[in-house]
Design a protein around this motif. Structure first.
Motif, PDB file in Angstrom:
ATOM      1  N   PRO A   1       1.109  -1.331   0.110  1.00 24.16           N
ATOM      2  CA  PRO A   1       0.054   0.237   0.341  1.00 24.16           C
ATOM      3  C   PRO A   1       0.868   1.118  -0.149  1.00 24.16           C
ATOM      4  O   PRO A   1       1.792   2.262   1.109  1.00 24.16           O
ATOM      5  N   GLU A   2       0.242   2.057  -0.817  1.00 26.94           N
ATOM      6  CA  GLU A   2       1.199   3.549  -0.617  1.00 26.94           C
ATOM      7  C   GLU A   2       1.146   4.434   0.709  1.00 26.94           C
ATOM      8  O   GLU A   2       2.677   4.582   0.464  1.00 26.94           O
ATOM      9  N   GLN A   3       0.748   4.016   1.984  1.00 23.84           N
ATOM     10  CA  GLN A   3       0.992   4.808   2.687  1.00 23.84           C
ATOM     11  C   GLN A   3       1.977   4.134   3.345  1.00 23.84           C
ATOM     12  O   GLN A   3       3.028   5.184   3.849  1.00 23.84           O
ATOM     13  N   VAL A   4       1.997   3.157   3.090  1.00 27.60           N
ATOM     14  CA  VAL A   4       2.989   1.603   4.285  1.00 27.60           C
ATOM     15  C   VAL A   4       4.450   2.290   3.453  1.00 27.60           C
ATOM     16  O   VAL A   4       5.278   2.409   3.830  1.00 27.60           O
ATOM     17  N   LEU A   5       3.878   2.485   2.023  1.00 24.47           N
ATOM     18  CA  LEU A   5       5.531   1.937   1.659  1.00 24.47           C
ATOM     19  C   LEU A   5       5.638   3.421   1.685  1.00 24.47           C
ATOM     20  O   LEU A   5       7.645   3.779   1.734  1.00 24.47           O
ATOM     21  N   ASN A   6       5.421   4.550   1.635  1.00 26.83           N
ATOM     22  CA  ASN A   6       6.012   5.883   2.007  1.00 26.83           C
ATOM     23  C   ASN A   6       6.423   6.196   3.408  1.00 26.83           C
ATOM     24  O   ASN A   6       7.755   6.720   3.434  1.00 26.83           O
ATOM     25  N   GLY A   7       6.321   5.751   4.547  1.00 27.34           N
ATOM     26  CA  GLY A   7       6.914   5.337   5.210  1.00 27.34           C
ATOM     27  C   GLY A   7       8.033   4.572   5.335  1.00 27.34           C
ATOM     28  O   GLY A   7       8.982   4.816   5.893  1.00 27.34           O
ATOM     29  N   MET A   8       7.552   2.995   4.990  1.00 28.98           N
ATOM     30  CA  MET A   8       8.770   2.632   4.832  1.00 28.98           C
ATOM     31  C   MET A   8      10.037   2.920   4.262  1.00 28.98           C
ATOM     32  O   MET A   8      11.333   2.859   4.072  1.00 28.98           O
ATOM     33  N   ILE A   9      10.308   3.802   2.775  1.00 28.47           N
ATOM     34  CA  ILE A   9      11.278   4.701   2.087  1.00 28.47           C
ATOM     35  C   ILE A   9      11.450   5.896   2.882  1.00 28.47           C
ATOM     36  O   ILE A   9      12.897   6.440   2.666  1.00 28.47           O
ATOM     37  N   VAL A  10      10.655   6.526   3.349  1.00 31.52           N
ATOM     38  CA  VAL A  10      11.287   7.765   4.913  1.00 31.52           C
ATOM     39  C   VAL A  10      12.223   6.852   5.751  1.00 31.52           C
ATOM     40  O   VAL A  10      13.448   7.024   5.584  1.00 31.52           O
ATOM     41  N   GLU A  11      12.319   5.623   6.059  1.00 27.83           N
ATOM     42  CA  GLU A  11      12.772   5.070   6.810  1.00 27.83           C
ATOM     43  C   GLU A  11      13.996   3.990   6.311  1.00 27.83           C
ATOM     44  O   GLU A  11      15.197   4.143   6.824  1.00 27.83           O
ATOM     45  N   LEU A  12      13.829   3.943   5.577  1.00 26.45           N
ATOM     46  CA  LEU A  12      14.869   2.838   4.039  1.00 26.45           C
ATOM     47  C   LEU A  12      15.702   4.185   3.677  1.00 26.45           C
ATOM     48  O   LEU A  12      17.131   3.953   3.945  1.00 26.45           O
ATOM     49  N   THR A  13      15.368   4.779   4.217  1.00 26.95           N
ATOM     50  CA  THR A  13      16.472   6.348   2.998  1.00 26.95           C
ATOM     51  C   THR A  13      17.288   6.697   4.844  1.00 26.95           C
ATOM     52  O   THR A  13      18.368   7.130   4.325  1.00 26.95           O
ATOM     53  N   ALA A  14      16.315   6.929   5.274  1.00 25.89           N
ATOM     54  CA  ALA A  14      17.806   7.150   6.834  1.00 25.89           C
ATOM     55  C   ALA A  14      18.275   5.906   7.145  1.00 25.89           C
ATOM     56  O   ALA A  14      19.961   6.048   7.323  1.00 25.89           O
ATOM     57  N   VAL A  15      18.040   4.970   6.731  1.00 24.09           N
ATOM     58  CA  VAL A  15      19.422   3.355   7.060  1.00 24.09           C
ATOM     59  C   VAL A  15      20.221   3.639   5.975  1.00 24.09           C
ATOM     60  O   VAL A  15      20.931   3.624   7.081  1.00 24.09           O
ATOM     61  N   GLY A  16      19.510   4.212   5.043  1.00 27.48           N
ATOM     62  CA  GLY A  16      20.949   3.708   4.597  1.00 27.48           C
ATOM     63  C   GLY A  16      21.646   5.293   4.068  1.00 27.48           C
ATOM     64  O   GLY A  16      22.819   5.190   4.479  1.00 27.48           O
ATOM     65  N   GLY A  17      21.103   6.196   4.449  1.00 22.44           N
ATOM     66  CA  GLY A  17      22.097   7.547   4.970  1.00 22.44           C
ATOM     67  C   GLY A  17      23.062   7.621   6.008  1.00 22.44           C
ATOM     68  O   GLY A  17      24.288   7.276   5.798  1.00 22.44           O
ATOM     69  N   LEU A  18      23.105   6.727   6.853  1.00 24.90           N
ATOM     70  CA  LEU A  18      23.842   6.194   7.883  1.00 24.90           C
ATOM     71  C   LEU A  18      24.995   5.358   7.470  1.00 24.90           C
ATOM     72  O   LEU A  18      25.951   5.580   7.710  1.00 24.90           O
ATOM     73  N   ILE A  19      24.655   4.288   6.313  1.00 31.51           N
ATOM     74  CA  ILE A  19      25.629   3.630   6.253  1.00 31.51           C
ATOM     75  C   ILE A  19      25.780   4.492   5.413  1.00 31.51           C
ATOM     76  O   ILE A  19      27.695   4.030   5.036  1.00 31.51           O
ATOM     77  N   ILE A  20      25.837   5.654   4.477  1.00 30.63           N
ATOM     78  CA  ILE A  20      26.747   6.010   3.199  1.00 30.63           C
ATOM     79  C   ILE A  20      27.377   7.110   4.567  1.00 30.63           C
ATOM     80  O   ILE A  20      28.496   7.217   4.175  1.00 30.63           O
ATOM     81  N   VAL A  21      26.853   7.104   5.687  1.00 30.27           N
ATOM     82  CA  VAL A  21      27.982   7.870   6.382  1.00 30.27           C
ATOM     83  C   VAL A  21      29.122   7.341   6.585  1.00 30.27           C
ATOM     84  O   VAL A  21      30.297   7.585   6.863  1.00 30.27           O
ATOM     85  N   ALA A  22      28.792   5.881   7.194  1.00 32.37           N
ATOM     86  CA  ALA A  22      30.100   5.117   7.245  1.00 32.37           C
ATOM     87  C   ALA A  22      31.269   5.062   5.966  1.00 32.37           C
ATOM     88  O   ALA A  22      31.604   4.976   6.396  1.00 32.37           O
ATOM     89  N   ILE A  23      30.505   5.348   4.789  1.00 31.45           N
ATOM     90  CA  ILE A  23      31.506   4.610   3.828  1.00 31.45           C
ATOM     91  C   ILE A  23      32.293   6.352   3.637  1.00 31.45           C
ATOM     92  O   ILE A  23      33.313   6.587   3.686  1.00 31.45           O
ATOM     93  N   GLY A  24      31.554   7.196   4.092  1.00 27.07           N
ATOM     94  CA  GLY A  24      32.002   8.658   3.989  1.00 27.07           C
ATOM     95  C   GLY A  24      33.442   8.563   5.067  1.00 27.07           C
ATOM     96  O   GLY A  24      34.404   8.720   4.776  1.00 27.07           O
ATOM     97  N   LEU A  25      33.357   8.046   5.717  1.00 27.56           N
ATOM     98  CA  LEU A  25      34.299   7.690   7.401  1.00 27.56           C
ATOM     99  C   LEU A  25      35.556   6.935   7.497  1.00 27.56           C
ATOM    100  O   LEU A  25      37.147   7.723   7.594  1.00 27.56           O
ATOM    101  N   ASN A  26      34.989   6.425   6.265  1.00 31.15           N
ATOM    102  CA  ASN A  26      35.979   4.716   6.155  1.00 31.15           C
ATOM    103  C   ASN A  26      36.352   6.017   4.511  1.00 31.15           C
ATOM    104  O   ASN A  26      38.415   5.832   5.007  1.00 31.15           O
ATOM    105  N   LEU A  27      36.156   6.632   3.863  1.00 31.63           N
ATOM    106  CA  LEU A  27      36.880   7.773   2.421  1.00 31.63           C
ATOM    107  C   LEU A  27      37.830   8.563   2.950  1.00 31.63           C
ATOM    108  O   LEU A  27      38.890   9.031   2.664  1.00 31.63           O
ATOM    109  N   LEU A  28      38.042   9.056   5.047  1.00 33.70           N
ATOM    110  CA  LEU A  28      38.769   9.623   5.472  1.00 33.70           C
ATOM    111  C   LEU A  28      39.240   9.177   6.340  1.00 33.70           C
ATOM    112  O   LEU A  28      39.938   9.801   6.775  1.00 33.70           O
ATOM    113  N   ASN A  29      39.225   8.132   6.391  1.00 40.17           N
ATOM    114  CA  ASN A  29      40.114   7.372   6.690  1.00 40.17           C
ATOM    115  C   ASN A  29      40.382   7.601   8.300  1.00 40.17           C
ATOM    116  O   ASN A  29      41.316   7.417   9.472  1.00 40.17           O
TER     117      ASN A  29
END
Length: 234
Positions: free
Chosen positions: A180-208
């Motif tokens: 359902p669209e409403q559930v999907l929209n909420g899941m996308i928000v949280e998926l984006t947040a989780v992915g964002g933190l993982i991307i932060v981890a990548i950035g920290l690794n790039l900076l050593n």
């Protein structure tokens, strides 16, 4: 256009590889400074994504469960061993193996990572290609550096990158038929947040700054759906 980010990513890899063919050696200080700049930009994008969460408990539990699964499966270690095995296998062959080694090495670097998954999902679900375009810039510089040492085989890595990320993006466009669209929209928000933190981890690794085992956090991208479903029940 769901595949726009993937296309840009591929073009950047090709451009970086072609430029790399004209350089025999890049001074280490240039590579280091450029990668630090890229690392800072990646952290900024990751933080912007992470701050979009509306349920921090979902993000926390997703990362915890994903990390446990990743550690149990030894994903990071397995990916590293696969890269080493493939590198050793091809480097022991004849002179033509240099092309194969460049192809395999670059493919592993460009395909394996949270930005590939998160970016492709973001492109397919929300038609937002910022993550993949940023990844394309990173991959372009990395392709340039790899080509100076491994040759034009790096150029061919654009094929698995396009197939992998393109498939995820196209599949993501069909998710709305099942959820359902409403559930999907909420899941996308949280998926984006989780992915964002993982991307932060990548950035920290790039900076050593850290050596976070990002590969072992990748299951969080999957567990966030399950965690969010349970969260809605309560």
């Amino acid at each position: 256009m769901a595949l726009l980010g993937t296309l840009v990513n591929g073009v950047c890899i090709v451009a970086g590889s072609m430029i790399g063919l004209f350089f025999s050696k890049i001074p280490e200080r240039y590579k280091e400074t450029v990668m630090h700049g890229i690392g800072l930009a990646v952290i900024l994008i990751g933080m912007q994504m992470a701050l979009s969460t509306e349920a921090i408990i979902v993000v926390l539990l997703s990362l915890l469960t994903g990390a446990v699964i990743g550690e149990l499966l030894h994903l990071e270690e397995g990916l590293n061993k696969l890269g080493e095995w493939l590198g050793n296998k091809f480097s022991s062959a004849d002179d033509d193996s240099r092309v194969a080694q460049g192809f395999v090495t670059a493919s592993l670097v460009f395909v394996i990572g949270a930005m590939s998954v998160v970016g492709a999902l973001d492109g397919g679900l929300r038609d937002n290609h910022e993550v993949l375009i940023t990844k394309g810039v990173i991959d372009g510089f990395v392709a340039l550096v790899l080509t100076t040492t491994l040759g034009f085989g790096v150029l061919f890595s654009v094929v698995p990158v396009f197939l992998y990320q393109g498939t995820i993006a196209l599949l993501a466009t069909q998710i709305e038929r099942w959820i359902p669209e409403q559930v999907l929209n909420g899941m996308i928000v949280e998926l984006t947040a989780v992915g964002g933190l993982i991307i932060v981890a990548i950035g920290l690794n790039l900076l050593n700054i850290t050596k976070i085992r990002v590969g072992n956090l990748l299951p969080s991208i999957v567990t966030v759906g399950l965690v969010y479903a349970v969260y809605l029940l309560f």
